[in-house]
Design an enzyme around this catalytic site. Structure first.
Site, PDB file in Angstrom:
ATOM      1  CB  ALA A 155      40.781  45.431  47.265  1.00 47.78           C
ATOM      2  CG  ASP A 156      46.472  46.302  45.394  1.00 44.74           C
ATOM      3  OD1 ASP A 156      46.539  45.180  44.607  1.00 44.74           O
ATOM      4  OD2 ASP A 156      46.023  47.236  44.786  1.00 44.74           O
TER       5      ASP A 156
ATOM      6  N   GLY B 152      42.467  44.292  37.091  1.00 41.62           N
ATOM      7  CA  GLY B 152      43.378  43.387  37.719  1.00 41.62           C
ATOM      8  C   GLY B 152      43.015  41.926  37.454  1.00 41.62           C
TER       9      GLY B 152
ATOM     10  CE  LYS C 275      39.858  49.524  43.311  1.00 38.86           C
ATOM     11  NZ  LYS C 275      40.452  48.227  42.761  1.00 38.86           N
TER      12      LYS C 275
ATOM     13  CD  GLU D 216      41.382  49.814  39.861  1.00 37.95           C
ATOM     14  OE1 GLU D 216      41.357  48.743  39.396  1.00 37.95           O
ATOM     15  OE2 GLU D 216      41.829  50.435  40.914  1.00 37.95           O
TER      16      GLU D 216
END
Ligand code: 5RP
Length: 223
Positions: free
Chosen positions: A83-84, A29, A94, A103
């Site tokens: 992380a989201d 990411g 995630k 991941e």
């Protein structure tokens, strides 16, 4: 500070967790990319890295960092990834970058998970970010129906008008509209659905440390 500057700040702070001579687990990411760029500056201090995606492996190699196959590595002291969403208890969503399975595999092999994120990722309750679920392509429809029965709205993730395929050749179903009261229970439940490879809930094994970028500096949470 811009969101990118906050991500850069936590990426820099994460270098403190890099152990000299070790093999580092590296996530995927935009925040992980900033971290890889920082890692490139100290690459002579480490033995190498295990990557959580093809994209991360390519970026590590572009910095001259040795990339190891997980099967050839007996221990990973630290895994560093974005992380989201993350809660104050260290549970995460995630998979916004579609790398959730690798991941989860690489982080499961690590002694310590350091989450790096801009402060906007800290939430009281997980679920506003649609929950990514990696699914075997032939099971897409049946898994979607089962996910819908959990109360969310399943959406097949597309890229250029076609189903996005992960590094594992699978599809991603994003489950929108959830309010996740019990992340451990939901992670277990979704992982039991036949055809699901991985759910992007990281609650059973969440982060050990979070470094969150804020206007007041990098805030550290320990779980
Ligand atoms: C990729 C991920 C990423 O860690 C997550 O999507 C956060 O990405 P970014 O750092 O770009 O905000 O889980 O699968």
């Amino acid at each position: 500070m811009s969101q990118d500057e906050l991500k850069q700040a936590v990426a820099r702070a994460a270098i403190d967790y890099v152990v000299d001579g070790a093999i580092i687990g590296v996530g995927t990411g935009s925040t992980a990319n900033f971290f890889i760029d920082e890692l490139g500056k100290i690459k002579d201090r480490i033995k190498g890295a295990v990557a959580s995606s093809d994209a991360t492996a390519a970026r590590l190699k572009s910095h001259g960092i040795a990339v190891f196959d997980l099967n050839d590595v007996s221990s990973i002291l630290v895994y560093i990834d974005g992380a989201d969403e993350i809660t104050a208890q260290g549970a995460m969503i995630k998979g916004g970058g579609a790398a959730l399975t690798r991941e989860k595999i690489v982080s499961s092999a690590a002694d310590k998970f350091v989450c790096i994120a801009d402060g906007s990722k800290l939430v009281d309750t997980l679920g506003k970010f649609p929950l990514p679920v990696e699914v075997i392509p032939m099971a897409q429809a049946v898994v979607s129906r089962k996910l819908a029965a959990l109360g969310g709205e399943p959406r097949l993730r597309l890229k250029d008008g076609r189903p996005l395929l992960t590094d594992n050749g699978c599809v991603i179903i994003d489950l929108a509209g959830l309010t996740i009261a019990d992340a451990v229970q939901l992670e277990t439940e979704i992982n039991q659905i036949v055809g699901v490879v991985t759910v992007g809930l990281f609650a059973r094994r969440g982060a050990d440390i979070a470094l969150l970028g804020t206007a007041d500096g990098v805030k550290k949470l320990t779980f």
